[in-house]
Structure formats: C-alpha cells, structure tokens
Scaffold this motif. Structure first.
Motif, PDB file in Angstrom:
ATOM      1  N   LYS A  87      70.262 -76.068  49.297  1.00 17.43           N
ATOM      2  CA  LYS A  87      70.363 -75.255  48.089  1.00 17.43           C
ATOM      3  C   LYS A  87      70.786 -76.136  46.922  1.00 17.43           C
ATOM      4  O   LYS A  87      71.338 -77.216  47.113  1.00 17.43           O
ATOM      5  CB  LYS A  87      71.381 -74.126  48.271  1.00 17.43           C
ATOM      6  N   GLY A  88      70.532 -75.651  45.729  1.00 17.54           N
ATOM      7  CA  GLY A  88      70.944 -76.406  44.557  1.00 17.54           C
ATOM      8  C   GLY A  88      70.840 -75.578  43.296  1.00 17.54           C
ATOM      9  O   GLY A  88      70.459 -74.402  43.327  1.00 17.54           O
ATOM     10  N   LYS A  89      71.195 -76.218  42.196  1.00 20.26           N
ATOM     11  CA  LYS A  89      71.179 -75.526  40.913  1.00 20.26           C
ATOM     12  C   LYS A  89      70.786 -76.494  39.807  1.00 20.26           C
ATOM     13  O   LYS A  89      71.239 -77.648  39.783  1.00 20.26           O
ATOM     14  CB  LYS A  89      72.551 -74.932  40.616  1.00 20.26           C
ATOM     15  N   VAL A  90      69.947 -76.016  38.915  1.00 25.83           N
ATOM     16  CA  VAL A  90      69.514 -76.771  37.740  1.00 25.83           C
ATOM     17  C   VAL A  90      70.219 -76.190  36.520  1.00 25.83           C
ATOM     18  O   VAL A  90      70.265 -74.964  36.346  1.00 25.83           O
ATOM     19  CB  VAL A  90      67.987 -76.695  37.565  1.00 25.83           C
ATOM     20  N   ALA A  91      70.773 -77.057  35.686  1.00 24.02           N
ATOM     21  CA  ALA A  91      71.552 -76.580  34.541  1.00 24.02           C
ATOM     22  C   ALA A  91      70.649 -75.979  33.464  1.00 24.02           C
ATOM     23  O   ALA A  91      70.896 -74.875  32.979  1.00 24.02           O
ATOM     24  CB  ALA A  91      72.393 -77.712  33.967  1.00 24.02           C
ATOM     25  N   ASN A  92      69.613 -76.693  33.071  1.00 20.71           N
ATOM     26  CA  ASN A  92      68.735 -76.233  31.995  1.00 20.71           C
ATOM     27  C   ASN A  92      67.325 -76.055  32.539  1.00 20.71           C
ATOM     28  O   ASN A  92      66.613 -77.036  32.787  1.00 20.71           O
ATOM     29  CB  ASN A  92      68.736 -77.238  30.836  1.00 20.71           C
ATOM     30  N   VAL A  93      66.924 -74.821  32.736  1.00 25.15           N
ATOM     31  CA  VAL A  93      65.656 -74.522  33.383  1.00 25.15           C
ATOM     32  C   VAL A  93      64.507 -74.658  32.386  1.00 25.15           C
ATOM     33  O   VAL A  93      64.566 -74.122  31.278  1.00 25.15           O
ATOM     34  CB  VAL A  93      65.665 -73.105  33.982  1.00 25.15           C
ATOM     35  N   ALA A  94      63.464 -75.382  32.792  1.00 29.14           N
ATOM     36  CA  ALA A  94      62.226 -75.478  32.019  1.00 29.14           C
ATOM     37  C   ALA A  94      61.167 -74.697  32.786  1.00 29.14           C
ATOM     38  O   ALA A  94      60.870 -75.015  33.941  1.00 29.14           O
ATOM     39  CB  ALA A  94      61.803 -76.929  31.840  1.00 29.14           C
ATOM     40  N   SER A  95      60.618 -73.698  32.198  1.00 28.96           N
ATOM     41  CA  SER A  95      59.688 -72.803  32.876  1.00 28.96           C
ATOM     42  C   SER A  95      58.499 -73.554  33.457  1.00 28.96           C
ATOM     43  O   SER A  95      57.866 -74.372  32.791  1.00 28.96           O
ATOM     44  CB  SER A  95      59.194 -71.735  31.902  1.00 28.96           C
ATOM     45  N   GLY A  96      58.233 -73.282  34.738  1.00 24.66           N
ATOM     46  CA  GLY A  96      57.068 -73.870  35.388  1.00 24.66           C
ATOM     47  C   GLY A  96      57.314 -75.192  36.072  1.00 24.66           C
ATOM     48  O   GLY A  96      56.439 -75.692  36.777  1.00 24.66           O
TER      49      GLY A  96
ATOM     50  N   ILE B 244      71.492 -81.415  37.637  1.00 22.67           N
ATOM     51  CA  ILE B 244      71.004 -80.822  38.884  1.00 22.67           C
ATOM     52  C   ILE B 244      72.007 -81.129  39.988  1.00 22.67           C
ATOM     53  O   ILE B 244      72.598 -82.210  40.019  1.00 22.67           O
ATOM     54  CB  ILE B 244      69.606 -81.363  39.259  1.00 22.67           C
ATOM     55  N   SER B 245      72.250 -80.151  40.852  1.00 23.43           N
ATOM     56  CA  SER B 245      73.159 -80.336  41.985  1.00 23.43           C
ATOM     57  C   SER B 245      72.443 -79.918  43.262  1.00 23.43           C
ATOM     58  O   SER B 245      71.447 -79.189  43.230  1.00 23.43           O
ATOM     59  CB  SER B 245      74.432 -79.512  41.796  1.00 23.43           C
ATOM     60  N   VAL B 246      72.932 -80.401  44.414  1.00 26.22           N
ATOM     61  CA  VAL B 246      72.309 -80.081  45.696  1.00 26.22           C
ATOM     62  C   VAL B 246      73.375 -80.090  46.781  1.00 26.22           C
ATOM     63  O   VAL B 246      74.333 -80.861  46.720  1.00 26.22           O
ATOM     64  CB  VAL B 246      71.172 -81.082  46.035  1.00 26.22           C
ATOM     65  N   TRP B 247      73.234 -79.192  47.762  1.00 25.92           N
ATOM     66  CA  TRP B 247      74.150 -79.161  48.905  1.00 25.92           C
ATOM     67  C   TRP B 247      73.412 -78.609  50.120  1.00 25.92           C
ATOM     68  O   TRP B 247      72.317 -78.061  50.002  1.00 25.92           O
ATOM     69  CB  TRP B 247      75.395 -78.327  48.583  1.00 25.92           C
ATOM     70  N   THR B 248      74.016 -78.760  51.283  1.00 25.61           N
ATOM     71  CA  THR B 248      73.437 -78.242  52.522  1.00 25.61           C
ATOM     72  C   THR B 248      74.457 -77.332  53.202  1.00 25.61           C
ATOM     73  O   THR B 248      75.640 -77.327  52.850  1.00 25.61           O
ATOM     74  CB  THR B 248      73.050 -79.379  53.481  1.00 25.61           C
TER      75      THR B 248
ATOM     76  N   ILE C 298      59.905 -77.535  45.083  1.00 24.30           N
ATOM     77  CA  ILE C 298      60.531 -76.236  45.282  1.00 24.30           C
ATOM     78  C   ILE C 298      60.611 -75.497  43.948  1.00 24.30           C
ATOM     79  O   ILE C 298      61.072 -76.070  42.952  1.00 24.30           O
ATOM     80  CB  ILE C 298      61.950 -76.393  45.867  1.00 24.30           C
ATOM     81  N   PRO C 299      60.187 -74.241  43.904  1.00 31.36           N
ATOM     82  CA  PRO C 299      60.298 -73.478  42.651  1.00 31.36           C
ATOM     83  C   PRO C 299      61.744 -73.195  42.286  1.00 31.36           C
ATOM     84  O   PRO C 299      62.624 -73.110  43.160  1.00 31.36           O
ATOM     85  CB  PRO C 299      59.545 -72.182  42.965  1.00 31.36           C
ATOM     86  N   VAL C 300      61.999 -73.050  41.013  1.00 27.42           N
ATOM     87  CA  VAL C 300      63.351 -72.798  40.496  1.00 27.42           C
ATOM     88  C   VAL C 300      63.376 -71.387  39.901  1.00 27.42           C
ATOM     89  O   VAL C 300      62.467 -71.004  39.153  1.00 27.42           O
ATOM     90  CB  VAL C 300      63.738 -73.838  39.422  1.00 27.42           C
ATOM     91  N   THR C 301      64.416 -70.618  40.217  1.00 21.90           N
ATOM     92  CA  THR C 301      64.535 -69.272  39.658  1.00 21.90           C
ATOM     93  C   THR C 301      64.937 -69.353  38.192  1.00 21.90           C
ATOM     94  O   THR C 301      65.319 -70.419  37.684  1.00 21.90           O
ATOM     95  CB  THR C 301      65.577 -68.447  40.428  1.00 21.90           C
ATOM     96  N   SER C 302      64.888 -68.230  37.503  1.00 21.84           N
ATOM     97  CA  SER C 302      65.215 -68.202  36.083  1.00 21.84           C
ATOM     98  C   SER C 302      66.667 -68.579  35.802  1.00 21.84           C
ATOM     99  O   SER C 302      66.998 -69.051  34.715  1.00 21.84           O
ATOM    100  CB  SER C 302      64.928 -66.807  35.504  1.00 21.84           C
ATOM    101  N   ASN C 303      67.561 -68.390  36.787  1.00 22.52           N
ATOM    102  CA  ASN C 303      68.964 -68.776  36.587  1.00 22.52           C
ATOM    103  C   ASN C 303      69.277 -70.163  37.130  1.00 22.52           C
ATOM    104  O   ASN C 303      70.439 -70.553  37.216  1.00 22.52           O
ATOM    105  CB  ASN C 303      69.907 -67.738  37.206  1.00 22.52           C
ATOM    106  N   GLY C 304      68.231 -70.922  37.523  1.00 18.51           N
ATOM    107  CA  GLY C 304      68.420 -72.323  37.900  1.00 18.51           C
ATOM    108  C   GLY C 304      68.624 -72.589  39.367  1.00 18.51           C
ATOM    109  O   GLY C 304      68.827 -73.746  39.755  1.00 18.51           O
ATOM    110  N   ASP C 305      68.558 -71.588  40.221  1.00 14.26           N
ATOM    111  CA  ASP C 305      68.781 -71.787  41.646  1.00 14.26           C
ATOM    112  C   ASP C 305      67.489 -72.209  42.348  1.00 14.26           C
ATOM    113  O   ASP C 305      66.390 -71.813  41.961  1.00 14.26           O
ATOM    114  CB  ASP C 305      69.294 -70.501  42.301  1.00 14.26           C
ATOM    115  N   PHE C 306      67.632 -73.030  43.391  1.00  9.44           N
ATOM    116  CA  PHE C 306      66.500 -73.355  44.254  1.00  9.44           C
ATOM    117  C   PHE C 306      66.998 -73.475  45.690  1.00  9.44           C
ATOM    118  O   PHE C 306      68.168 -73.752  45.938  1.00  9.44           O
ATOM    119  CB  PHE C 306      65.801 -74.649  43.811  1.00  9.44           C
ATOM    120  N   GLU C 307      66.100 -73.254  46.630  1.00  9.19           N
ATOM    121  CA  GLU C 307      66.472 -73.269  48.046  1.00  9.19           C
ATOM    122  C   GLU C 307      65.253 -73.586  48.898  1.00  9.19           C
ATOM    123  O   GLU C 307      64.137 -73.178  48.587  1.00  9.19           O
ATOM    124  CB  GLU C 307      67.049 -71.914  48.459  1.00  9.19           C
ATOM    125  N   THR C 308      65.479 -74.351  49.987  1.00 11.79           N
ATOM    126  CA  THR C 308      64.421 -74.643  50.939  1.00 11.79           C
ATOM    127  C   THR C 308      65.040 -74.895  52.303  1.00 11.79           C
ATOM    128  O   THR C 308      66.262 -75.045  52.430  1.00 11.79           O
ATOM    129  CB  THR C 308      63.595 -75.867  50.492  1.00 11.79           C
TER     130      THR C 308
END
Length: 276
Positions: A56-65, A38-42, A85-95
């Motif tokens: 914003k950030g990105k998750v490498a291996n997404v687990a649904s839900g 998992i990574s995170v930046w502002t 924060i919810p994660v999209t299907s490609n691993g992105d998240f934002e708040t």
C-alpha cells in the motif's frame, strides 16, 4: 525518512515495514504522509515463498491519469516484476505481489520500489523472504539500478514511460543498439537517457522492427523520446557505438592470451623441425 510507517489509524496498516509508532503519533504520521511525494509500506516484514505481499502507499499530489510504477528487485539485484498501479483521487494505491514462481525463489531482502511521474517522486520498502534457495555472493548479479532505471547488460539506463511498462532491456553489440522490451497497454511515450559510455551517436529508432518517425533524438543530452502505439512490444535505439560486451581489460587479456598461444605454437613447431 523511511517510507514505512506503523499506526493504528483506520486508513493505515497496523504493522508497517521497519517502524513501530505509538497511537499518539498516528495523526502526525498521517500528516507526514501527506507531505511526502510518495510513500509505500507492506503488511508484514517477513514472508515465505508462497505468500501474498500486500503493498500500500500514498501519493501527496495526485495527477489525474498517472499510475504508480512498482518495481521489485531481488537479492541478486535483478528485476522480479514491474507493474503500474492506479491511484485513487485521494492519493491511495494498493496491489498484491505473489511470491510463488521462479523469479522469487531466492531467500533474502527484496526491495519494492515505487515511482510517480518523476525521478523526485520515488520511495521504497524492503521485505525478507525465507524458506527458498539461499542467495550467495557467487550467484550471478547485475548492477543495482534505481527506480527510474532499467538494467541492460549490467548497465543502468534512466527511463520514463507512460501508457505501458518497460519489462527488460539488452545492449545489442552487433547492431550498436539498445533494445527495450515494453508492454504497451495504450498509446504512450518512452524516454531514455543513456550515458555516452553506453551508447553514442544515436541516429535511428525502430519500433517492432520498423523505422520510426515519431521519435525525438536530442544529441547534446543523448536523450531519446519515442511515441509508441498501443500493442507495441519493442523499441530499438541505434547509435554509432555501444559499450562492448567485454570490457577493455577483458579484451586485453584475450589479446595477450591469443598472442601467447601463437608464440607457444610457433616455438613448438621450431622444436620439432629436423636440424642439419
């Protein structure tokens, strides 16, 4: 390697905390993000106390839900906010974090911690807030806790939660218990693993003040897992011992002080007694 990156890639921010990569390294950075758990930046490194922080950030291996848990810690090592924060299907998240409010009033470095499902999948980024109240060494502080830990009376208690968030915790010395306040949006599971120096002899769990059967207590690891319903607000774990509010040294000092007062009082009474 730091979780903060800067690239010119259209899917990543142009300015990230603590880095300044060139355009030629943008592709390599995107590949690196895929490898990190998992990574995170502002969007910036410095803010005033009335700004919005884009995280914003990105998750490498997404687990649904499974959401990303975001915890912000102030310069005084106190928790400012906790959110999922919810994660999209490609691993992105934002708040977005609003820096107005009493919990954001101190100047200094705020740590944005992110966690995704397990202790290993965590990272953090740091930002500076200015224009508020200066934080000093004399300001009240608590022990700095990790991403998967909640502070209770200065003690760090490891936890994981699904279906809600942990908002705060206290150690109740009167009832030998740990009280964990939660925001349960759905039915979920809370697991805590306090050390035996904090609590031991765990034998009962209460949810919103009622004895709870949907709980598993593992005595050899001092771990408690509680299945809570949506809308639950408080979980209390009761043991035979909790760490005293005052440490051993403080208790000894208090005892010596009491004995000294008694001795001085007795001597004073003797000195005013008439002599024959």
């Amino acid at each position: 390697m730091s979780s903060s990156y800067a690239t010119e890639d259209k899917d990543l921010p142009e300015a990230c905390v603590g880095c300044a990569l060139q355009d030629a390294r943008a592709t390599a950075t995107e590949m690196l993000l895929q490898d990190l758990p998992i990574s995170v930046w502002t969007d910036k490194t410095n803010y005033s106390h009335d700004d919005m922080i884009i995280v914003k950030g990105k998750v490498a291996n997404v687990a649904s839900g499974f959401p990303v848990t975001v915890t912000v810690v102030s310069p005084l090592n106190s928790i400012v906010t906790v959110d999922q924060i919810p994660v999209t299907s490609n691993g992105d998240f934002e708040t977005m974090l609003n820096t107005t409010g009493n919990l954001w009033k101190y100047d200094g470095t705020y740590t944005i911690k992110v966690n995704y499902g397990s202790v290993a999948k965590n990272n953090s980024a740091k930002v500076e807030l200015t224009g508020g109240i200066a934080s000093t060494p004399d300001s009240p502080t608590s022990n700095e806790c990790g991403v998967n830990e909640i502070s209770a009376n200065g003690q760090c208690i490891p936890f994981t939660i699904s279906g809600g968030t942990v908002t705060s915790a206290i150690i109740n010395t009167d009832d030998n218990s740990i009280i964990i306040n939660i925001n349960a949006e759905d039915d979920g599971i809370l697991t805590i693993s306090p050390s035996e120096e904090v609590i031991k002899g765990i034998f009962m769990v209460l949810v919103d003040g009622e004895e709870w059967d949907d709980a598993e207590i593992v005595t050899n690891t001092n771990e408690v897992t509680v299945m809570f319903p949506a809308g639950a607000e408080q979980v209390e774990v009761i043991g035979t011992f909790v760490i005293p509010e005052f440490g051993t040294i403080a208790a000894m000092i208090l005892a010596v002080a009491i004995i000294s007062i008694i001795a001085v009082s007795a001597r004073s009474r003797l000195s005013i007694m008439p002599r024959y």
